[in-house]
Design an enzyme around this catalytic site. Structure first.
Site, PDB file in Angstrom:
ATOM      1  N   GLY A   1     -53.530 -38.930  33.627  1.00  0.00           N
ATOM      2  CA  GLY A   1     -53.983 -39.497  32.360  1.00  0.00           C
ATOM      3  C   GLY A   1     -54.448 -38.444  31.358  1.00  0.00           C
ATOM      4  O   GLY A   1     -54.531 -37.252  31.664  1.00  0.00           O
ATOM      5  N   HIS A   2     -54.796 -38.906  30.179  1.00  0.00           N
ATOM      6  CA  HIS A   2     -55.186 -38.008  29.090  1.00  0.00           C
ATOM      7  C   HIS A   2     -56.517 -37.319  29.395  1.00  0.00           C
ATOM      8  O   HIS A   2     -57.395 -37.897  30.010  1.00  0.00           O
ATOM      9  CB  HIS A   2     -55.259 -38.768  27.769  1.00  0.00           C
ATOM     10  CG  HIS A   2     -56.281 -39.852  27.728  1.00  0.00           C
ATOM     11  ND1 HIS A   2     -56.103 -41.075  28.330  1.00  0.00           N
ATOM     12  CD2 HIS A   2     -57.501 -39.905  27.154  1.00  0.00           C
ATOM     13  CE1 HIS A   2     -57.161 -41.816  28.120  1.00  0.00           C
ATOM     14  NE2 HIS A   2     -58.037 -41.151  27.418  1.00  0.00           N
TER      15      HIS A   2
END
Lengths: 363, 363, 363
Positions: A258-259
């Site tokens: 994920g970011h």
């Protein structure tokens, strides 16, 4: 390509015995081996397989009586599993792609490719992208604007690298992987149900309908040297700064990063692992298949998880974890044992309650 | 692009203080910020970071003494998280693709594209496809026969939209996502082991070998307005009618939506979520990462699941769920606590049994 | 395409009644059906839907009074679910692709395609690849060097088949799937933390930093006849021999098959299933969505798992399994029931301890 037993042993730093001028052209499991194959018989239990197959030469376990096994030549290595690395690198037939830049590739005039870079058919290289010496960009790959890929990269077919992604040397990516998709980040004008639920653990108050507004990703992805990425993985861009993957980390298929995630050096992330936004992972961490890790937490160095582990909170360095929720492996192993005796436990307690009530009445 | 503090505050509907004519060209975390960056210091704990970095301006928390923090200008917003949305939209540098239709794109003569649509290199647009005004079809994308994509779409590289898929306005899809693969639906000439197992929960009777015959998907996929789809997701076609996703729903990476599924409006589906065939999901539902949902069930409005939840049966509206199997969050939290004390519980009961037996004998 | 009720019944081996010359051009759910549609009303509960829709003909359940339902014609089939297979195959509108070899496809001069093979726009066929009669290679697909695909294949857009992969007849693959990525296999010069952890279950001794060296994949992938692969799946190559998938096995979206895995015939692997390296799976095995299977284990014939099952050890033939860890379904169902009463159980035992202590004191 054919090599002599002597050449192979030399390249592996191993000892060779017998007819070391014998040439072999491939490797095989003992029972499947033909006379041109080097059989891999690194444990005594493979002895029977050698008899079934037709190998004249084999890699054998330390101490094996290779002549008694019917072999003409043998290679003995101190750590057989490690020998596999050198052997398979030597004999890898590769993907059979043509070198050079295929005329059907679409390469932006401002892209900067080292002179010996190969680009496969129908690949796209964007504005201002830079690709280092000796790299191969496979068929149908995409490299976005201002992305930088170091030297010696090998991108299999259909890999997608987004804008401004920075990748070190010797990067390997399997087909269909995506680096630099947008982060999954949304916000509501008012406090959302999710934020409220996190704060109160359950009381959702007024659950009026809410729409989500996008938080754009301004960061990109930074990847160190010697990183490998499996097939159809996804690595998201960071919100403000880059999502980061350290040197030497290897990632299996269908893994999601994920970011804003930060992953250290020399980690192994197995198939279908998911790491939610803004989580930090130390060095030499091994996450087994299907491990999931919550957002905004921290996993220390040398942590190992077992298959299917769901990590909902921080893990200190050096821990071995298993289960849902992730607990120390020995705790989860006890819980798993308990599951099998749980029905009996309920019965025992029910029985005890009756007995105690009766004896109290008697008293 | 550079903006003044005044312009930024105005675009966010926030208040600006100090040197509001100062120009900034990017945003950064406080410690990383240079003099051209707007630092994001929306909570008091970021004060120290500001001192480390070189920001002259910041977004600060309500009530911050921005001058004491060494800033020349400040923006104060009532809901800082929401400000991130406007800020990042304003400063998003985009993917750096050229506008217009790239000559290498293969566009069917019968496709109908609004005049300002952009199509990237090596994209394919099929027979009778229609694409609305202001849309961008990225490099190497595929849009199938008779598919319809509304206005303002942005498809990142390598997105695949199958035949007859219908998508509303402002659709965003990350690289490698697939909309309109065939449903996973098979049948055996005789009652299959699976059907029998479902009926009897365990007794499989005669388990003779069976082959699977395909049920083709005649439906397609219908997607509302303002939907976003992450990287490498898959959304399958319906068997008879379309699989449906409502307005405003946002879907993260590697999510699988099975055939015939109906998803409501304004849902969030996080990474590696899987929803099996024919399940219906209400509005404003939030499924955390790695949540799995069985086929043919119903999830009500405003349901929230925690990470790794496996949903095996219907969930009424408004519930917060966690665990395998999914239970109310507070129930699962109790169960998770119990896991840690389970070994002790077995020991206690064992001890009790001994004690009670002895005291009975004494009596 | 339109068919008469008579033609449809004949193709299904079913009985037709009433106006069997009526032409229909599609199928629909009863309430959605127009006058040209064949309504699917295979259970009595669909009777009400027929009244809402405008169908003149339907497939009805055995024993239905179709005239009383307002129909002009009806088809009755002994096993309605199986009829769906024939019906949907008959009425499948397909993807609307042009036949033949698109001029933008890049086909190596040495590739050997049967004369009637279709290749879509921007597909790449590599050196020495062979493709059998009647196959369709979709837009933007990739077929690697010396790969062999049998007759009657249908590859949707963007499927990637690596070098030397061998596939039987009638293969179907959904968009974005990858066959033949490299296996995930690494080794350290010294015994790694993971090997040590496996050996000692927890004591990691000296956890010094270690780097991973790649074991290359020399094997490829062998797939039997009548196999189907969902969207964005990944099937890895074997290390020495091929990874293998048997005849008739059907695989859903986002499934990962690790290196050296052997899967038997006629299995169903549902969405987001992951099978780690070197595991063997028997025939007619059904793994429900999100099932994970550890490496180097064995699953017998006719095994069925429920959704989310995590398999950590061998499973004998014929078992139905559920849970984490996978246990017999009835055991896990009992455990799941126990979860809901676990808090109460702790309270009961606590109460018992007090009572027993008191009565002991009294005695």
């Amino acid at each position: 390509m054919a090599y002599t037993i002597e050449q192979i042993a030399a390249s592996l730093g191993a000892r060779a015995f017998g007819e070391t001028t014998l040439e072999i052209s491939g490797v095989a499991e003992p029972a499947d081996a033909g006379p041109q194959d080097l059989a891999l018989a690194m444990k005594p239990e493979y002895a029977a397989g050698l008899a079934q197959g037709a190998a004249r030469a084999a890699v054998v376990w330390d101490g094996a009586d290779w002549q008694a096994l019917g072999l003409e030549a043998a290679i003995v290595a101190p750590r057989p599993r490690y020998v596999m690395s050198g052997l398979t690198a030597l004999l890898d037939p590769g993907q059979g792609w043509d070198a050079g830049i295929h005329p059907s590739a679409v390469i932006h005039a401002t892209a900067d490719l080292a002179p010996d870079v190969s680009v496969g058919p129908l690949a796209v290289i964007g504005r201002g992208a830079r690709i280092g010496a000796g790299s191969t960009i496979g068929p149908q790959c995409f490299v976005g604007a201002d992305a930088r890929i170091g030297a010696g990269a090998f991108l299999r077919e259909g890999v997608r690298i987004g804008a401004r992604v920075q990748i070190g040397d010797r990067f390997i990516a399997q087909p269909g992987s995506v680096v630099g998709g947008d982060g999954f980040s949304y916000v509501t004008p008012e406090t959302s149900n999710v934020e409220q639920a996190r704060a109160t653990l359950g009381d959702m108050g007024d659950t009026s309908a809410q729409s989500w507004t996008r938080i754009h990703s301004l960061g990109s992805v930074s990847i160190g040297d010697d990183v490998e990425l499996g097939a159809n993985c996804t690595v998201d861009r960071g919100t403000i700064r880059d999502t980061r993957i350290g040197h030497g980390t290897k990632i299996d298929n269908l893994v999601m990063i994920g970011h804003n995630v930060i992953i250290g050096n020399d980690c192994l992330l197995c198939g279908l692992v998911g790491i939610a936004g803004s989580t930090r992972i130390g060095n030499n961490v091994v996450l087994a298949g299907k491990t999931g890790v919550s957002d905004n937490i921290f996993i220390g160095d040398n942590v190992i998880t077992g298959g299917g582990t769901i990590v909902l909170s921080n893990i200190p360095s050096g821990r071995m974890m298993l289960g849902y929720p992730a607990m120390k492996m020995e705790t989860t192993v006890e819980v798993f044992k308990g599951f099998r005796r749980l029905k009996r436990l309920f019965e025992d307690v029910s029985e005890l309650k009756k007995t105690v009530t009766q004896s109290n009445h008697k008293t």
